[in-house]
Design a protein around this motif. Sequence first.
Motif, short mmCIF file in Angstrom:
data_model
loop_
_atom_site.label_atom_id
_atom_site.label_comp_id
_atom_site.label_asym_id
_atom_site.label_seq_id
_atom_site.Cartn_x
_atom_site.Cartn_y
_atom_site.Cartn_z
N ASP A 8 -70.60 23.99 69.11
CA ASP A 8 -69.67 25.05 69.83
C ASP A 8 -68.39 25.46 69.29
OD1 ASP A 8 -71.56 24.53 71.64
OD2 ASP A 8 -70.28 23.99 73.32
N PHE A 13 -63.16 28.56 72.53
CA PHE A 13 -62.65 27.16 72.28
C PHE A 13 -61.53 26.87 71.33
CE2 PHE A 13 -67.12 26.35 73.98
CZ PHE A 13 -66.83 25.86 75.15
N LEU A 19 -60.67 28.90 76.97
CA LEU A 19 -60.81 27.42 76.97
C LEU A 19 -60.27 26.87 75.68
CD1 LEU A 19 -61.01 24.84 78.57
CD2 LEU A 19 -63.82 25.32 78.81
N ASP A 46 -72.27 27.45 73.32
CA ASP A 46 -72.18 27.28 74.82
C ASP A 46 -72.32 29.14 75.10
OD1 ASP A 46 -71.73 25.74 76.76
OD2 ASP A 46 -69.56 26.51 77.07
N HIS A 48 -73.12 31.18 78.35
CA HIS A 48 -73.18 31.23 79.73
C HIS A 48 -73.27 32.70 80.36
CE1 HIS A 48 -71.98 26.98 80.28
NE2 HIS A 48 -70.73 27.33 79.56
N TRP A 78 -64.21 25.31 85.41
CA TRP A 78 -63.60 25.62 83.87
C TRP A 78 -63.15 27.19 84.20
CZ3 TRP A 78 -62.76 21.71 80.97
CH2 TRP A 78 -63.68 20.87 80.87
N HIS A 81 -65.62 31.08 80.38
CA HIS A 81 -65.60 31.19 79.02
C HIS A 81 -67.09 31.30 78.32
CE1 HIS A 81 -66.73 27.12 80.58
NE2 HIS A 81 -67.46 27.11 79.46
N TYR A 115 -73.46 20.19 78.70
CA TYR A 115 -72.61 19.84 77.61
C TYR A 115 -73.04 19.46 76.20
CZ TYR A 115 -69.00 19.40 81.44
OH TYR A 115 -68.00 19.88 82.68
N LEU A 146 -66.50 21.29 68.82
CA LEU A 146 -65.60 21.13 69.93
C LEU A 146 -66.53 21.03 71.38
CD1 LEU A 146 -63.56 24.02 68.76
CD2 LEU A 146 -62.98 21.61 68.65
N ALA A 147 -66.11 20.43 72.27
CA ALA A 147 -64.68 19.54 72.33
C ALA A 147 -65.35 18.05 72.40
CB ALA A 147 -63.91 20.04 73.50
N TYR A 150 -66.24 16.61 75.77
CA TYR A 150 -67.26 17.20 76.55
C TYR A 150 -68.71 17.39 75.89
CZ TYR A 150 -64.10 17.34 80.49
OH TYR A 150 -63.40 16.80 81.49
N CYS A 151 -68.58 18.51 74.88
CA CYS A 151 -70.09 18.93 74.40
C CYS A 151 -70.36 17.87 73.11
CB CYS A 151 -69.87 20.42 74.24
SG CYS A 151 -69.91 21.37 75.55
#
Length: 203
Positions: A8, A13, A19, A46, A48, A78, A81, A115, A146-147, A150-151
Amino acid sequence: MKALLIVDVQNDFTPGGALAVNEGDQIIPIINKIQGKFDLIVATQDWHPENHGSFAANHTDKKVGDFIQLNGVMQILWPVHCVQESSGAEFHKDLNTSQVAKVFQKGTNPLVDSYSGFFDNNKNGDTGLSDYLKSEGVREIYVCGLAADYCVKFTVLDGIDEGFKTYLIQDATRAVNVKEGDFEKALEEMEDHGAFLINSKEL
Ligand code: VGL
Ligand code: ZN
């Protein structure tokens, strides 16, 4: 076979993004520099849809940082993003992607967040990353990007569960740090699960 997993490294990011991860852009020169050490390079993105359930804006009376139950799974909300096809979802312009063999997109199902680069947060929805790496003969994976909390963390944890010898390149990641100390907590969780924490100099 050793693979580098670049998680990511997208505009949203990095500083200026929706984000943004503090210093998220500082890892890019390191990632570019180490690519030559690996047999295979893959990246996650990522990705979405606009109506994704992890966006606070898609829930009435909720704000960023609130928690909800999304399809029975605890979900932190969140900012909007990495919307598919948006500039925020593109890889950062300074990241060298010319050696990336395959990109794995995740977070496409609006009903569940994702994630990890391997599976959705409910452990359904396989991106195909594990089978791909195994079909390429990869036994060791080195995770960066990143991050961290999380991911990257969930990619590392799933990588271990999938049977890969899994390394985290500590200086090639940064954390969102929703709460102070999240980075250190993530490092500890990864190490406890069996990850090897290294620095890029050791490669
Ligand atoms: C990520 C929060 C939401 C990440 C993705 O890449 O770490 N974090 N979506
Ligand atoms: Zn996301």
